[in-house]
Design an enzyme around this catalytic site. Structure first.
Site, PDB file in Angstrom:
ATOM      1  N   GLY A 121       0.818  -1.208   0.000  1.00 21.05           N
ATOM      2  CA  GLY A 121       0.000   0.000   0.000  1.00 21.05           C
ATOM      3  C   GLY A 121       0.852   1.257   0.000  1.00 21.05           C
ATOM      4  N   GLY A 122       2.169   1.087  -0.085  1.00 20.68           N
ATOM      5  CA  GLY A 122       3.090   2.215  -0.114  1.00 20.68           C
ATOM      6  C   GLY A 122       3.535   2.541  -1.530  1.00 20.68           C
TER       7      GLY A 122
ATOM      8  N   CYS B 101      12.362 -10.900   9.459  1.00 32.05           N
ATOM      9  CA  CYS B 101      11.171 -10.870   8.606  1.00 32.05           C
ATOM     10  C   CYS B 101      11.554 -11.084   7.146  1.00 32.05           C
ATOM     11  CB  CYS B 101      10.432  -9.540   8.778  1.00 32.05           C
ATOM     12  SG  CYS B 101       8.858  -9.473   7.897  1.00 32.05           S
TER      13      CYS B 101
ATOM     14  N   CYS C 161       7.082  -2.456  11.886  1.00 33.23           N
ATOM     15  CA  CYS C 161       5.660  -2.276  11.576  1.00 33.23           C
ATOM     16  C   CYS C 161       4.730  -2.507  12.757  1.00 33.23           C
ATOM     17  CB  CYS C 161       5.267  -3.177  10.408  1.00 33.23           C
ATOM     18  SG  CYS C 161       5.496  -4.955  10.710  1.00 33.23           S
TER      19      CYS C 161
END
Length: 338
Positions: free
Chosen positions: A9-10, A92, A186
């Site tokens: 979404g960035g 991650c 995040c």
């Protein structure tokens, strides 16, 4: 080529998908649900859906919350419990983005996985991005080398301002050019201590020791401190700044001293992640994301552990953080500091 794009979404992942589509590739998008922060996913998924509709591509929502909790979130908590400094973005990237998501891409029949990271891949190595101010090769250096042939980082040759300008030039994507950048970790809202408070009492007064073992003050709980921190604890009679040198988690103690005592000239890794076959490296190392690269010699044991001798002293080496080894702009290896 059929490519799966990790979409957040960035602006970076949006322009990554747009660029690959313009190049003639068959593109699909995928949004990963990694944690349960309230309201976080709804907003991002709406953006991903808007981009997918504009691009005319299929998109997937992949729920990896359990995998993320096991591989990233709980190790983050437990590493702080041990008095060390974790590196959740590196974990991650290895286990989730370039691990589970890559598995998903292959299950769809995709030949490549693309992300919006600022880095490059050439000849089987991760390389520093053209825009060094945004370079993310440090955080990608924990990746399994077997994943590298399947990865594409289209923004590695771009500068961030070029990416934003490109988005601003496309009417349907203009809002992405001006939106706020995402946080580095995040799942952390404000501070990491707020995460720890869900699992432990973080407000337990403890002793501050000097490097000789003498009690010189009090602190608010060892988990509030990381190596090199210089505030938030008491040192009686001190006339110059003191810094955290060591954390004794089992005794709820921190050891403090003057800046010179933070100097280190050698350290060890439990296991080194190599991108080439070698038993010894003469290279440079970064001990933190924004630290200066320091010349060093790395000697690798048969069990995968490594001893690093620095040619120049560094300050504030933190157990749990990642060390990344470079030959100029090429990543040779990485590992977590013992």
């Amino acid at each position: 080529m059929k490519i799966l794009v990790a979409m957040s979404g960035g602006v970076d992942s949006t322009i990554t998908a747009y660029t690959l589509l313009k190049q003639g590739h068959e593109v699909q998008g995928c949004y990963m649900k990694l944690h349960g922060k309230p309201g976080y996913h709804e907003e991002n998924i709406a953006k991903v859906e808007r981009v997918a509709k504009f691009l005319g591509i299929k998109h997937h929502i992949l729920d990896l919350q359990e995998d993320f909790k096991k591989a990233v979130y709980m190790p983050f908590v437990n590493t702080y419990k041990e008095g060390k400094t974790p590196n959740p973005c590196a974990w991650c990237n290895r286990f989730i983005k370039l691990g589970k998501l890559l598995e998903f891409a292959k299950s769809l029949g995709c030949e490549k996985l693309a992300t919006g990271h600022y880095a490059r891949i050439e000849d089987g190595f991760i390389k520093v991005a053209v825009d060094e101010s945004k370079d993310q090769s440090y955080f990608l250096a924990s990746a399994d080398k077997n994943a590298l042939p399947y990865l594409i980082f289209p923004l590695g040759e771009q500068r961030k301002e070029q990416v934003k300008a490109y988005a601003a030039s496309i009417k349907e994507l203009q809002s992405f050019a001006t939106q706020k950048e995402s946080a580095e970790i995040c799942f952390v809202e404000d501070t990491y201590v707020q995460v720890l408070e869900q699992f432990m009492n973080t407000k337990i007064s403890g002793e501050v020791l000097d490097s000789s073992g003498k009690v010189v003050g009090k602190h608010d709980g060892y988990m509030h401190y990381t190596i090199g921190k210089r505030r938030g604890f008491e040192v009686k009679g001190a006339h110059e700044p003191h810094f955290v040198l060591k954390i004794n988690a089992d005794k709820n103690q921190i050891v403090v001293g003057k800046k010179e005592e933070l100097k280190v000239k050698e350290f060890e890794l439990d296991k080194i992640n190599l991108f080439l076959d070698a038993k010894e490296l003469d290279c440079e190392v970064k001990i933190r994301y924004r630290s200066k690269a320091t010349p060093c010699v790395v000697k690798i044991a048969d069990d995968g552990s490594a001893k690093i001798k620095l040619k120049e002293e560094v300050y504030g080496l933190a157990s749990g953080q990642m060390a990344v080894f470079y030959d100029k702009d090429k990543v040779l290896a990485s590992g977590f500091i013992s």
